[in-house]
Design a protein around this motif. Structure first.
Motif, PDB file in Angstrom:
ATOM      1  N   ILE A 157      47.241  28.568  64.097  1.00 30.75           N
ATOM      2  CA  ILE A 157      45.801  28.454  65.126  1.00 30.75           C
ATOM      3  C   ILE A 157      45.511  28.953  65.479  1.00 30.75           C
ATOM      4  O   ILE A 157      43.970  29.660  65.337  1.00 30.75           O
ATOM      5  CB  ILE A 157      45.412  26.761  65.040  1.00 30.75           C
ATOM      6  CG1 ILE A 157      45.961  25.872  63.293  1.00 30.75           C
ATOM      7  CG2 ILE A 157      44.642  26.745  65.613  1.00 30.75           C
ATOM      8  CD1 ILE A 157      45.909  24.558  63.435  1.00 30.75           C
ATOM      9  N   GLU A 158      46.197  28.987  67.441  1.00 30.22           N
ATOM     10  CA  GLU A 158      45.400  30.439  68.062  1.00 30.22           C
ATOM     11  C   GLU A 158      45.418  31.654  67.551  1.00 30.22           C
ATOM     12  O   GLU A 158      44.077  32.274  67.552  1.00 30.22           O
ATOM     13  CB  GLU A 158      46.438  29.671  69.172  1.00 30.22           C
ATOM     14  CG  GLU A 158      46.173  28.885  70.007  1.00 30.22           C
ATOM     15  CD  GLU A 158      47.132  28.169  70.606  1.00 30.22           C
ATOM     16  OE1 GLU A 158      48.465  28.719  71.591  1.00 30.22           O
ATOM     17  OE2 GLU A 158      47.323  27.516  71.310  1.00 30.22           O
ATOM     18  N   TRP A 159      46.094  31.734  66.607  1.00 25.89           N
ATOM     19  CA  TRP A 159      46.553  33.363  66.671  1.00 25.89           C
ATOM     20  C   TRP A 159      44.938  33.537  65.414  1.00 25.89           C
ATOM     21  O   TRP A 159      44.142  34.242  65.714  1.00 25.89           O
ATOM     22  CB  TRP A 159      46.992  33.453  66.047  1.00 25.89           C
ATOM     23  CG  TRP A 159      47.536  35.417  64.994  1.00 25.89           C
ATOM     24  CD1 TRP A 159      48.423  36.497  65.854  1.00 25.89           C
ATOM     25  CD2 TRP A 159      46.348  35.983  63.858  1.00 25.89           C
ATOM     26  NE1 TRP A 159      47.548  37.581  64.984  1.00 25.89           N
ATOM     27  CE2 TRP A 159      46.926  37.345  64.018  1.00 25.89           C
ATOM     28  CE3 TRP A 159      46.359  35.186  62.460  1.00 25.89           C
ATOM     29  CZ2 TRP A 159      46.858  38.230  63.252  1.00 25.89           C
ATOM     30  CZ3 TRP A 159      46.153  36.109  61.540  1.00 25.89           C
ATOM     31  CH2 TRP A 159      46.417  37.285  61.972  1.00 25.89           C
TER      32      TRP A 159
ATOM     33  N   GLY B 238      56.200  24.406  67.081  1.00 27.90           N
ATOM     34  CA  GLY B 238      55.342  24.691  67.305  1.00 27.90           C
ATOM     35  C   GLY B 238      54.661  25.685  66.164  1.00 27.90           C
ATOM     36  O   GLY B 238      53.217  26.779  66.676  1.00 27.90           O
ATOM     37  N   ILE B 239      54.873  25.904  65.320  1.00 29.29           N
ATOM     38  CA  ILE B 239      54.161  26.644  64.409  1.00 29.29           C
ATOM     39  C   ILE B 239      53.272  26.433  64.079  1.00 29.29           C
ATOM     40  O   ILE B 239      52.187  27.995  63.883  1.00 29.29           O
ATOM     41  CB  ILE B 239      54.931  27.533  62.884  1.00 29.29           C
ATOM     42  CG1 ILE B 239      56.711  27.864  63.237  1.00 29.29           C
ATOM     43  CG2 ILE B 239      54.747  28.243  61.831  1.00 29.29           C
ATOM     44  CD1 ILE B 239      56.144  29.621  63.482  1.00 29.29           C
ATOM     45  N   THR B 240      52.418  25.749  63.600  1.00 28.92           N
ATOM     46  CA  THR B 240      50.958  25.419  63.184  1.00 28.92           C
ATOM     47  C   THR B 240      49.816  25.655  64.315  1.00 28.92           C
ATOM     48  O   THR B 240      48.751  26.368  64.066  1.00 28.92           O
ATOM     49  CB  THR B 240      51.155  23.787  62.948  1.00 28.92           C
ATOM     50  OG1 THR B 240      52.040  23.699  61.628  1.00 28.92           O
ATOM     51  CG2 THR B 240      49.565  23.629  62.293  1.00 28.92           C
ATOM     52  N   LYS B 241      50.146  25.341  65.808  1.00 27.07           N
ATOM     53  CA  LYS B 241      49.330  25.083  67.127  1.00 27.07           C
ATOM     54  C   LYS B 241      49.098  26.970  66.815  1.00 27.07           C
ATOM     55  O   LYS B 241      48.210  27.545  67.597  1.00 27.07           O
ATOM     56  CB  LYS B 241      50.049  25.063  68.376  1.00 27.07           C
ATOM     57  CG  LYS B 241      49.553  25.295  69.271  1.00 27.07           C
ATOM     58  CD  LYS B 241      50.187  24.699  70.597  1.00 27.07           C
ATOM     59  CE  LYS B 241      49.047  24.078  71.703  1.00 27.07           C
ATOM     60  NZ  LYS B 241      49.021  25.762  72.076  1.00 27.07           N
TER      61      LYS B 241
ATOM     62  N   LEU C 283      48.962  17.175  62.024  1.00 31.81           N
ATOM     63  CA  LEU C 283      49.320  18.614  63.100  1.00 31.81           C
ATOM     64  C   LEU C 283      48.039  19.140  62.652  1.00 31.81           C
ATOM     65  O   LEU C 283      47.403  19.678  64.156  1.00 31.81           O
ATOM     66  CB  LEU C 283      50.082  19.813  62.226  1.00 31.81           C
ATOM     67  CG  LEU C 283      51.161  19.264  62.960  1.00 31.81           C
ATOM     68  CD1 LEU C 283      52.555  20.744  61.188  1.00 31.81           C
ATOM     69  CD2 LEU C 283      52.022  19.124  64.288  1.00 31.81           C
ATOM     70  N   LEU C 284      46.350  18.903  62.283  1.00 34.34           N
ATOM     71  CA  LEU C 284      45.288  19.354  61.883  1.00 34.34           C
ATOM     72  C   LEU C 284      44.245  18.757  62.757  1.00 34.34           C
ATOM     73  O   LEU C 284      44.225  19.445  63.929  1.00 34.34           O
ATOM     74  CB  LEU C 284      45.058  19.355  60.943  1.00 34.34           C
ATOM     75  CG  LEU C 284      45.511  20.849  59.460  1.00 34.34           C
ATOM     76  CD1 LEU C 284      44.791  20.146  58.171  1.00 34.34           C
ATOM     77  CD2 LEU C 284      45.183  22.036  60.192  1.00 34.34           C
ATOM     78  N   VAL C 285      44.612  17.434  62.975  1.00 36.50           N
ATOM     79  CA  VAL C 285      43.964  16.703  63.946  1.00 36.50           C
ATOM     80  C   VAL C 285      44.483  17.105  65.633  1.00 36.50           C
ATOM     81  O   VAL C 285      43.486  17.196  66.572  1.00 36.50           O
ATOM     82  CB  VAL C 285      44.039  15.044  63.675  1.00 36.50           C
ATOM     83  CG1 VAL C 285      43.810  15.093  64.830  1.00 36.50           C
ATOM     84  CG2 VAL C 285      43.250  14.525  61.981  1.00 36.50           C
ATOM     85  N   LYS C 286      45.506  17.162  65.598  1.00 39.24           N
ATOM     86  CA  LYS C 286      46.295  16.874  66.764  1.00 39.24           C
ATOM     87  C   LYS C 286      45.430  18.068  67.723  1.00 39.24           C
ATOM     88  O   LYS C 286      45.598  19.052  68.801  1.00 39.24           O
ATOM     89  CB  LYS C 286      48.573  17.359  66.601  1.00 39.24           C
ATOM     90  CG  LYS C 286      48.672  17.884  67.653  1.00 39.24           C
ATOM     91  CD  LYS C 286      50.411  17.624  67.729  1.00 39.24           C
ATOM     92  CE  LYS C 286      51.132  17.894  69.173  1.00 39.24           C
ATOM     93  NZ  LYS C 286      52.402  17.969  68.586  1.00 39.24           N
ATOM     94  N   ASN C 287      45.289  19.393  66.266  1.00 39.48           N
ATOM     95  CA  ASN C 287      45.369  21.132  66.993  1.00 39.48           C
ATOM     96  C   ASN C 287      43.254  21.273  67.298  1.00 39.48           C
ATOM     97  O   ASN C 287      43.319  22.178  66.748  1.00 39.48           O
ATOM     98  CB  ASN C 287      46.186  21.793  66.153  1.00 39.48           C
ATOM     99  CG  ASN C 287      47.283  22.119  66.243  1.00 39.48           C
ATOM    100  OD1 ASN C 287      47.724  23.121  67.604  1.00 39.48           O
ATOM    101  ND2 ASN C 287      48.039  21.304  65.367  1.00 39.48           N
TER     102      ASN C 287
END
Length: 172
Positions: A115-117, A109-112, A139-143
């Motif tokens: 992005i949130e940060w 879950g690092i990417t998520k 991952l980008l589309v998912k987020n």
């Protein structure tokens, strides 16, 4: 698992370079052998990003804080984003760019979390990735990122450009 994000310092440089090596091997194993080649990202590049305060590290929270990921977060405008083909940017609002996101694969879950940060700093985010980097595209589309077109990085090679605008109601 939660992570803590902070600006990288020179003492982190060796670990950051180790993480890039892990990421390169992962990219090759997932069908993306051409994105980070010929020594990219170079140590000198990352050293410069640290000096400019644009390189960040992600630390696994808990007893022994260990750097598990890194990324660069750069305030736009980014010159490589001034020209886009096969699409367009949805607006011209100020934005930040996430570059060189890499993980040692030890934390899910690092990417998520990154992005949130980043979204807490700027509601408009841009990212680009190689056409072979199917994992990052997913991952980008998912987020919540949307594909906007094709941009060309400094060496002239194409990248798929993505954009996300955080709705004020989405922020927590």
């Amino acid at each position: 698992m939660d992570i803590k994000i902070r600006k990288a310092d020179y003492a982190d440089l060796d670990r950051i370079m180790e993480i890039f090596e892990v990421a390169k091997k992962f990219m090759v194993s997932t069908g993306n052998p051409n994105q980070w080649i010929n020594g990219y990202p170079q140590r000198e590049l990352i050293d410069g990003e640290i000096a400019e305060g644009r390189c960040y590290v992600c630390l696994k929270c808990g007893g022994n804080e260990k750097i598990v990921a890194t990324f660069c977060f750069i305030e736009g405008p980014d010159p490589t984003y001034s020209y886009i083909e096969d699409g367009e940017w949805p607006d011209d609002e100020p934005y930040y760019v996430i570059h060189r996101l890499a993980s040692d694969e030890s934390v899910h879950g690092i990417t998520k979390q990154c992005i949130e940060w980043c979204a807490k700093i700027s509601p408009c985010l841009r990212v680009d990735t190689h056409s072979d980097n199917k994992v990052m595209q997913h991952l980008l589309v998912k987020n919540g990122f949307t594909r906007c077109g094709i941009i060309y990085v400094a060496n002239g090679t194409p990248r798929i450009a993505f954009y996300k605008k955080i709705d004020c109601n989405e922020k927590k």
